[in-house]
Write an enzyme that holds these catalytic residues in place. Structure first.
Site, short mmCIF file in Angstrom:
data_model
loop_
_atom_site.label_atom_id
_atom_site.label_comp_id
_atom_site.label_asym_id
_atom_site.label_seq_id
_atom_site.Cartn_x
_atom_site.Cartn_y
_atom_site.Cartn_z
N GLY A 13 29.67 34.28 45.86
CA GLY A 13 30.32 33.52 44.78
C GLY A 13 31.21 32.43 45.31
O GLY A 13 32.27 32.14 44.76
N ALA A 14 30.75 31.78 46.41
CA ALA A 14 31.60 30.79 47.08
C ALA A 14 31.52 29.40 46.43
O ALA A 14 32.24 28.50 46.84
CB ALA A 14 31.20 30.69 48.56
N SER A 15 30.68 29.24 45.42
CA SER A 15 30.46 27.87 44.93
C SER A 15 31.59 27.34 44.07
O SER A 15 31.72 26.13 43.91
CB SER A 15 29.13 27.79 44.16
OG SER A 15 29.11 28.71 43.10
N ASN A 90 32.88 38.78 46.38
CA ASN A 90 33.67 38.11 45.33
C ASN A 90 32.86 37.78 44.08
O ASN A 90 33.43 37.72 42.99
CB ASN A 90 34.27 36.83 45.94
CG ASN A 90 34.74 35.86 44.87
OD1 ASN A 90 35.80 36.03 44.29
ND2 ASN A 90 33.91 34.86 44.57
N ASN A 149 40.36 46.83 29.35
CA ASN A 149 40.62 45.67 28.48
C ASN A 149 39.69 45.72 27.28
O ASN A 149 38.51 46.08 27.42
CB ASN A 149 40.41 44.37 29.26
CG ASN A 149 41.05 43.18 28.59
OD1 ASN A 149 41.95 43.35 27.75
ND2 ASN A 149 40.60 41.99 28.92
N TYR A 155 32.71 45.23 32.18
CA TYR A 155 33.39 44.56 33.30
C TYR A 155 34.40 45.52 33.95
O TYR A 155 34.45 45.65 35.19
CB TYR A 155 34.08 43.31 32.75
CG TYR A 155 34.80 42.45 33.75
CD1 TYR A 155 34.10 41.63 34.64
CD2 TYR A 155 36.20 42.43 33.81
CE1 TYR A 155 34.77 40.82 35.55
CE2 TYR A 155 36.87 41.62 34.71
CZ TYR A 155 36.15 40.81 35.57
OH TYR A 155 36.82 40.01 36.47
N ALA A 156 35.20 46.20 33.12
CA ALA A 156 36.22 47.12 33.66
C ALA A 156 35.55 48.25 34.45
O ALA A 156 36.03 48.63 35.52
CB ALA A 156 37.06 47.69 32.53
N ALA A 157 34.44 48.76 33.93
CA ALA A 157 33.73 49.84 34.63
C ALA A 157 33.22 49.34 35.98
O ALA A 157 33.32 50.03 37.00
CB ALA A 157 32.57 50.35 33.78
N LYS A 159 34.43 46.89 37.77
CA LYS A 159 35.54 46.58 38.68
C LYS A 159 36.23 47.86 39.17
O LYS A 159 36.70 47.92 40.30
CB LYS A 159 36.54 45.64 37.99
CG LYS A 159 35.97 44.24 37.71
CD LYS A 159 35.58 43.54 38.99
CE LYS A 159 35.12 42.11 38.79
NZ LYS A 159 34.73 41.46 40.05
N1 LIG Z 1 39.29 34.15 37.12
C1 LIG Z 1 40.03 35.21 36.88
O1 LIG Z 1 41.03 35.16 36.15
C2 LIG Z 1 39.68 36.53 37.54
C3 LIG Z 1 40.54 37.60 37.34
C4 LIG Z 1 40.24 38.81 37.94
C5 LIG Z 1 39.12 38.94 38.73
N2 LIG Z 1 38.29 37.89 38.90
C6 LIG Z 1 37.10 38.10 39.73
O2 LIG Z 1 37.11 37.17 40.79
C7 LIG Z 1 35.77 36.82 41.14
C8 LIG Z 1 35.60 35.32 41.08
O3 LIG Z 1 35.98 34.88 39.79
P1 LIG Z 1 35.95 33.33 39.37
O4 LIG Z 1 36.83 33.21 38.20
O5 LIG Z 1 36.19 32.48 40.57
O6 LIG Z 1 34.44 33.24 38.87
P2 LIG Z 1 33.51 31.97 38.55
O7 LIG Z 1 34.29 30.71 38.61
O8 LIG Z 1 32.76 32.32 37.31
O9 LIG Z 1 32.50 31.98 39.80
C9 LIG Z 1 31.61 33.04 39.99
C10 LIG Z 1 30.88 32.83 41.29
O10 LIG Z 1 29.96 33.91 41.46
C11 LIG Z 1 28.64 33.38 41.66
N3 LIG Z 1 27.67 34.32 41.10
C12 LIG Z 1 27.56 34.75 39.82
N4 LIG Z 1 26.52 35.57 39.70
C13 LIG Z 1 25.94 35.68 40.94
C14 LIG Z 1 24.82 36.36 41.45
N5 LIG Z 1 24.03 37.11 40.66
N6 LIG Z 1 24.54 36.25 42.77
C15 LIG Z 1 25.31 35.50 43.58
N7 LIG Z 1 26.38 34.81 43.15
C16 LIG Z 1 26.68 34.90 41.84
C17 LIG Z 1 28.66 32.03 40.96
O11 LIG Z 1 27.71 31.10 41.48
P3 LIG Z 1 26.20 30.97 40.88
O12 LIG Z 1 26.36 30.99 39.39
O13 LIG Z 1 25.67 29.70 41.44
O14 LIG Z 1 25.47 32.16 41.41
C18 LIG Z 1 30.07 31.56 41.32
O15 LIG Z 1 30.07 31.03 42.64
C19 LIG Z 1 34.87 37.57 40.14
O16 LIG Z 1 34.39 38.75 40.73
C20 LIG Z 1 35.81 37.88 38.99
O17 LIG Z 1 35.40 39.02 38.29
C21 LIG Z 1 38.54 36.68 38.32
#
Ligand SMILES: NC(=O)c1ccc[n+]([C@@H]2O[C@H](COP(=O)([O-])OP(=O)(O)OC[C@H]3O[C@@H](n4cnc5c(N)ncnc54)[C@H](OP(=O)(O)O)[C@@H]3O)[C@@H](O)[C@H]2O)c1
Length: 247
Positions: A13-15, A90, A149, A155-157, A159
């Site tokens: 999820g580095a994008s 991630n 939540n 999602y909660a399950a 995580k």
């Molecule tokens: N933002 C928040 O407030 C928050 C809070 C708590 C936890 N988190 C957790 O932190 C992490 C990152 O969150 P974020 O907000 O940065 O998310 P985001 O902006 O939605 O980015 C998600 C990343 O995951 C990749 N991804 C999604 N499905 C994938 C798959 N099947 N295979 C490989 N890559 C995949 C996406 O790229 P592609 O779509 O190109 O694959 C993207 O790079 C997540 O696990 C999220 O649950 C976020």
């Protein structure tokens, strides 16, 4: 401090969002970073940014939700990037719905990506880390996995599952010099939270001790710490990066 020269890291999820910030942080400390996600366009530009700053990165297309294909795909990593020292699980998705209306598909999609995907990627690198007697595994979970939540049972399950997975790995792998830890963010400024309307954002901010959403870099710096040599005696832990929203 926190130097990662000579280490190879893989960040799923580095994008964008948190994963993007984590990859930049690890690269800035000297790690060579495999940037994984499904889409490659944003990964290419992140790799260029890292190279322009004197670092080294490899964009790598990977769909972690297809657990049965993850192993064979990761075996296609070029040899000079294949021996992963630091793994950051991630990538994650949400498919929110109240339980009464939640379809099996919404449940499965989230569990398949967030939990089974993390299992499939981790499994691939555990043997190599055991051989080297060094490794750092970091899971990006969520405080929602600890507190639940409304509308996010799936999602909660997923995580909460990551936390059980990480603690089990910590116990299995500790004697080989491998640590496994969880970072549990609260509300962070990303595409995921941008989708919330202004009223919900304001209401949510009022439940946060720091009275603001977090920045991606505040999560990334915690991941960097756990990935470092300096954090070698920390394993099986969950560090909340939630501005005191959950404690
Ligand atoms: N933002 C928040 O407030 C928050 C809070 C708590 C936890 N988190 C957790 O932190 C992490 C990152 O969150 P974020 O907000 O940065 O998310 P985001 O902006 O939605 O980015 C998600 C990343 O995951 C990749 N991804 C999604 N499905 C994938 C798959 N099947 N295979 C490989 N890559 C995949 C996406 O790229 P592609 O779509 O190109 O694959 C993207 O790079 C997540 O696990 C999220 O649950 C976020």
């Amino acid at each position: 401090m926190f130097k990662l020269d000579g280490k190879i890291a893989l960040v799923t999820g580095a994008s964008q969002g948190i994963g993007h910030a984590i990859a930049l942080r690890l690269a800035a400390q000297g790690a060579r970073v495999v940037l994984a996600a499904r889409g490659t366009e944003k990964l290419e530009s992140l790799a260029e940014e890292i190279r322009a700053a004197g670092g080294d990165a490899l964009p790598f297309s990977l769909d972690i939700s297809r657990a049965e294909d993850v192993g064979s795909r990761l075996q296609q990593l070029p040899a000079d990037y294949a021996d992963i020292d630091i793994l950051v699980n991630n990538a994650g998705i949400t498919r929110d719905s109240l339980m009464a209306r939640m379809h099996l598909e919404q449940w499965k999609e989230v569990l398949d990506t967030n939990l089974t995907g993390s299992y499939a990627v981790t499994r691939e690198f555990v043997r190599g880390m055991m051989r080297k007697r060094w490794g750092r595994i970091v899971f990006v979970s969520s405080v929602v996995g600890l507190m639940g939540n409304v509308g996010q049972a799936n999602y909660a399950a997923s995580k909460a599952g990551m936390i059980g997975l990480s603690k089990s790995l910590a116990r299995e792998l500790g004697s080989r010099g491998i640590t496994s830890n969880v970072v549990a963010p609260g509300f962070i400024e990303t595409a995921m939270t941008e989708a919330m309307d202004q009223r919900s954002r304001k209401e949510m901010s009022e439940t946060i001790v720091m009275r603001r959403f977090g920045a991606v870099d505040e999560v990334a710096s915690t991941v960097l710490f756990l990935a470092s040599q300096e954090a070698g005696y920390i394993t099986g832990e969950v560090i909340n990066v939630s501005g005191g929203m959950y404690m």
